[in-house]
Design a protein around this motif. Structure first.
Motif, PDB file in Angstrom:
ATOM      1  N   GLN A   1      63.925  69.015  54.046  1.00 13.44           N
ATOM      2  CA  GLN A   1      63.675  67.731  54.284  1.00 13.44           C
ATOM      3  C   GLN A   1      64.899  67.002  53.808  1.00 13.44           C
ATOM      4  OE1 GLN A   1      61.254  64.818  52.381  1.00 13.44           O
ATOM      5  NE2 GLN A   1      61.055  63.299  54.098  1.00 13.44           N
ATOM      6  N   LEU A   2      65.984  67.570  53.271  1.00 16.51           N
ATOM      7  CA  LEU A   2      67.566  66.780  53.239  1.00 16.51           C
ATOM      8  C   LEU A   2      67.433  67.717  54.012  1.00 16.51           C
ATOM      9  CD1 LEU A   2      68.066  64.711  50.851  1.00 16.51           C
ATOM     10  CD2 LEU A   2      69.104  67.113  49.446  1.00 16.51           C
ATOM     11  N   ARG A   3      67.938  68.852  53.624  1.00 15.72           N
ATOM     12  CA  ARG A   3      68.530  69.271  54.420  1.00 15.72           C
ATOM     13  C   ARG A   3      68.223  69.498  56.306  1.00 15.72           C
ATOM     14  NH1 ARG A   3      70.516  75.554  54.975  1.00 15.72           N
ATOM     15  NH2 ARG A   3      71.333  74.840  57.716  1.00 15.72           N
ATOM     16  N   ASP A   4      67.721  69.166  56.587  1.00 15.26           N
ATOM     17  CA  ASP A   4      67.249  69.119  58.052  1.00 15.26           C
ATOM     18  C   ASP A   4      67.707  67.793  58.327  1.00 15.26           C
ATOM     19  OD1 ASP A   4      65.607  71.351  58.108  1.00 15.26           O
ATOM     20  OD2 ASP A   4      64.135  70.778  58.445  1.00 15.26           O
ATOM     21  N   ALA A   5      68.060  66.413  57.422  1.00 15.03           N
ATOM     22  CA  ALA A   5      68.416  65.400  57.776  1.00 15.03           C
ATOM     23  C   ALA A   5      69.981  65.022  57.912  1.00 15.03           C
ATOM     24  CB  ALA A   5      67.435  64.451  57.147  1.00 15.03           C
ATOM     25  N   VAL A   6      70.135  66.502  57.544  1.00 16.97           N
ATOM     26  CA  VAL A   6      71.835  66.273  57.803  1.00 16.97           C
ATOM     27  C   VAL A   6      72.120  65.901  59.464  1.00 16.97           C
ATOM     28  CG1 VAL A   6      74.239  67.116  57.773  1.00 16.97           C
ATOM     29  CG2 VAL A   6      72.366  67.919  55.577  1.00 16.97           C
ATOM     30  N   LEU A   7      73.287  64.630  59.642  1.00 11.83           N
ATOM     31  CA  LEU A   7      74.045  65.012  60.860  1.00 11.83           C
ATOM     32  C   LEU A   7      75.440  65.509  60.688  1.00 11.83           C
ATOM     33  CD1 LEU A   7      73.060  61.067  60.713  1.00 11.83           C
ATOM     34  CD2 LEU A   7      71.816  62.960  61.778  1.00 11.83           C
TER      35      LEU A   7
END
Ligand SMILES: Nc1ncnc2c1ncn2[C@@H]1O[C@H](COP(=O)(O)OP(=O)(O)O)[C@@H](O)[C@H]1O
Ligand SMILES: Nc1ncnc2c1ncn2[C@@H]1O[C@H](COP(=O)(O)OP(=O)(O)O)[C@@H](O)[C@H]1O
Ligand code: SF4
Ligand SMILES: [Mg+2]
Ligand SMILES: [Mg+2]
Lengths: 281, 336
Positions: A251-257
């Motif tokens: 989830q953390l990785r996917d939230a990176v903008l």
């Protein structure tokens, strides 16, 4: 190989609330890891806000005592150290440079004080030399900082002074609590590159607390990912970030903008208001 | 400046200048932190301001919000809000006028959340202090509304009973965002509001800011140095360098077709997951704003610099429709 730093099932709880509704917050739960003495590294701690990263940092720095478990520096409980001897080896860098410096105190005083107390400077001349050397490593100089008050610098400049101040003590370990979260990409890169140099050239180990996954990937050797006080994933930084296995890590990785996330909240992101007819032309 | 029909500017900034005038130990210093900045923010849009640390972003928005305290002075220009048409800057309006618009028409999320939360009062009381008189209703009703609003930033209602120091930095920042949005103001100035948050919460909070903005059709001036956030969130984007605006336009246009050499560098230098090699940095450091270089302030670091750049300030010119740039190489013959 002996250990520089050992965390052995370290926990910390706080009680929160008023007279009648006090409840316990387990800020850090049974965290263990070891940094080896002969192998300087950048050890990254990633986690959501409130996951206990700063509490962990404060225990490593001996500012807060652990509720249970033990933090050891070179085999000795950090609580057993004389403060000055401890600070000569372990130095902090905090997130908000404006809160870290007293607004009424000139910045060079901090550098000189650290140089004299922890850096082994015998006199003012030696302190100035140490301070200037440390400032030059972060792209500043004593001449630029001399006589200035914290509010005369902006956040980014001040954060560089904070790194320099830690370096003045010539520590073995730096605990950097979100040191780059307030600064821009190019300065962020220059600070993490500086961390890399400190590791490679001075043999310093750095605990790098961050939520910036890109620099964590780029600079760190190992990392742990924390959620709600617990370590949910640990391992070599690049391996973990390339293929995170815990759902929270993913989830953390996917939230990176990134610039490639263009318009994430303009169009793609499923917001109820954005779907209102007429909200978008 | 072209404004799309029907989308009147809520904020018009013209040739704004704000300096820090200090005198320490007999030495006068003037830091020209904001020097001739002009742009519009329209109704129902998020205008982003990007730029590296010390480029003057915070000083600019403090001046716009009228939060002028010595040594910061507004030296020239104007920053006019449509809901305060009789004053050409909030900082020039009398305090009672400013009090009337604050929170209800204009709210400001500052960098560093401790500034607005009173350390001696529970969060519940901060909400009541700032927002109750604007929203009205009974105490219980108001508290319930505050609790519901906190849930939108993923905070438990029990946070209302906490003191600021009992919350982590990220939680405090979310409280501040909730405070600034609960009255649904026309205009929100947000200075690095999510910079201290982790990426997951940041994404939530940005989504929340976006949805509140859409709901209210309000305008947001959103400052961050994080280009990833700008790409995802903002409608239009202005790039600051050393106290001046050097480029602005629609956000996808700025990312897709950056024209100013500094903007090109800014976009190219962003670190990404997967990077193992160092990205090219830019030679040199941003100038000291007490002694800014003459002409284009970027010229000592600019790969395209020519003699003119060292002597003459480039004017901000609409190079392409809705896309303004201040650069001699991009706009030959346009001096300020
Ligand atoms: N002094 C304190 N008193 C009460 N609770 C605290 C205190 N410090 C931290 N906490 C709580 O501990 C948890 C972890 O906080 P923190 O270590 O600051 O997280 P992080 O740095 O990862 O954002 C949070 O729930 C926070 O509210
Ligand atoms: N109180 C102050 N006194 C003097 N100079 C200041 C003060 N605050 C900021 N500055 C200077 O103003 C410039 C712009 O700072 P700031 O607006 O904080 O930039 P940003 O928000 O883009 O990082 C910097 O050069 C900084 O050193
Ligand atoms: S005006 Fe000259 S120095 Fe400035 S950005 Fe353009 S080419 Fe470079
Ligand atoms: Mg923290
Ligand atoms: Mg700022």
């Amino acid at each position: 190989m002996s250990a520089l730093l050992e965390l052995d099932k370290v926990s910390k709880s706080f009680s929160r609330g008023g007279l009648f509704s006090s409840r316990r917050v387990d800020a850090v739960k049974e965290v263990s890891f070891t940094l080896d003495d002969g192998r300087p590294e950048i050890f990254t701690v990633i986690g959501e806000s409130g996951s206990g990263k700063s509490t962990l940092a404060r225990m490593i720095l001996g500012i807060n005592a652990a509720s249970s478990g033990q933090v050891r520096l070179a085999g000795r409980d950090v609580a057993s150290y004389e403060r000055r001897a401890f600070m000569a080896q372990v130095q902090p860098i905090f997130q908000n440079p404006f809160e870290a410096f007293n607004p009424l105190k000139r910045l060079d005083r901090y550098l000189f004080m650290t140089a004299e107390r922890f850096g082994g400077a015998a006199d003012r001349a030696a302190a100035e030399e140490l301070a200037d050397g440390a400032l030059r490593q972060v792209g500043l100089s004593l001449a630029e900082v001399s006589g200035r008050f914290p509010h005369e610098l902006s956040g980014g400049q001040l954060q560089r002074v904070a790194v320099a101040r830690a370096l003045v003590a010539r520590p073995r370990l730096i605990v950097a609590d979100e040191p780059v979260s307030m600064v821009d990409a190019s300065l962020r890169m220059s600070i993490v590159n500086l961390f890399g140099r400190l590791r490679d050239e001075l043999g310093l180990s750095i605990i790098y607390i961050t939520h910036d996954l890109a620099t964590a990937y780029y600079i760190s050797d190992r990392l742990i990912i924390m959620q709600k006080g617990m370590v949910v994933e640990a391992g070599p930084a690049r391996a973990v970030l390339s293929a995170p296995s815990h759902p929270y890590s993913r989830q953390l990785r996917d939230a990176v903008l990134t610039p490639d996330s263009a318009g994430a909240f303009r169009a793609r992101h499923p917001l109820k208001a954005a779907a209102t007819p007429g909200a978008t032309p | 400046m072209s404004a799309a029909p029907g989308r009147a500017p809520v904020l018009q900034v013209r040739d704004l200048q704000a300096h820090f005038r200090t005198r320490y130990f007999g030495v006068d210093r003037e830091v020209r932190a904001v020097d001739g900045v002009g742009f519009d923010v329209r109704r129902n849009e998020i205008y982003g301001l990007a730029g590296e640390s010390s480029s003057g972003k915070t000083t600019l928005v403090k001046t716009i919000a009228g939060l002028l305290k010595p040594p910061l002075e507004m030296v020239g220009g104007s920053a006019r809000f449509s809901f305060l048409p009789e004053w050409d800057a909030v900082g020039r309006a009398p305090p009672e006028v400013v009090r009337r618009i604050r929170w209800r028409h204009l709210s400001y999320i500052m960098q560093g959340s401790m500034n607005v939360l009173n350390p001696l009062r529970r969060i519940r009381h901060s909400f009541r202090d700032f927002a109750w008189r604007h929203i009205g209703g009974g105490k219980r009703e108001f508290d319930a509304r505050a609790a519901a609003h906190l849930e939108r930033v993923r905070l438990d209602p029990s946070v209302l009973s906490a003191y600021p120091h009992e919350l982590s930095g990220g939680m405090r920042q979310r409280v501040t965002i909730a405070l600034a949005t609960i009255c649904k103001p026309d205009f929100i100035i947000a200075d690095e509001p999510t910079t201290a948050l982790d990426v997951v919460v940041q994404k939530d909070v940005l989504g929340m800011i976006r949805s509140i903005q859409r709901e209210m059709e309000s305008s947001i001036l959103f400052i961050t140095h994080d280009m990833g956030v700008h790409a995802a969130l903002t409608d239009r984007l202005g790039i600051m360098y050393a106290g001046r605006l050097v480029e602005d336009g629609e956000t996808p246009e700025i990312f897709g077709r950056p024209l100013h050499p500094y903007t090109r560098h800014l976009i190219a230098s962003l670190p990404r997951i997967g990077d193992v090699e160092q990205r090219e940095g830019l030679e040199g450091t941003p100038p000291n704003l007490a002694m800014p270089p003459p002409g284009c302030r970027f010229h000592p670091r600019c790969p395209l610099a020519m003699p003119l750049c060292a002597t003459t300030v480039p004017a901000m010119v609409e190079t392409l429709p809705g896309h303004r740039v201040a650069c001699h190489a991009v706009n030959p013959g346009a001096a300020a």
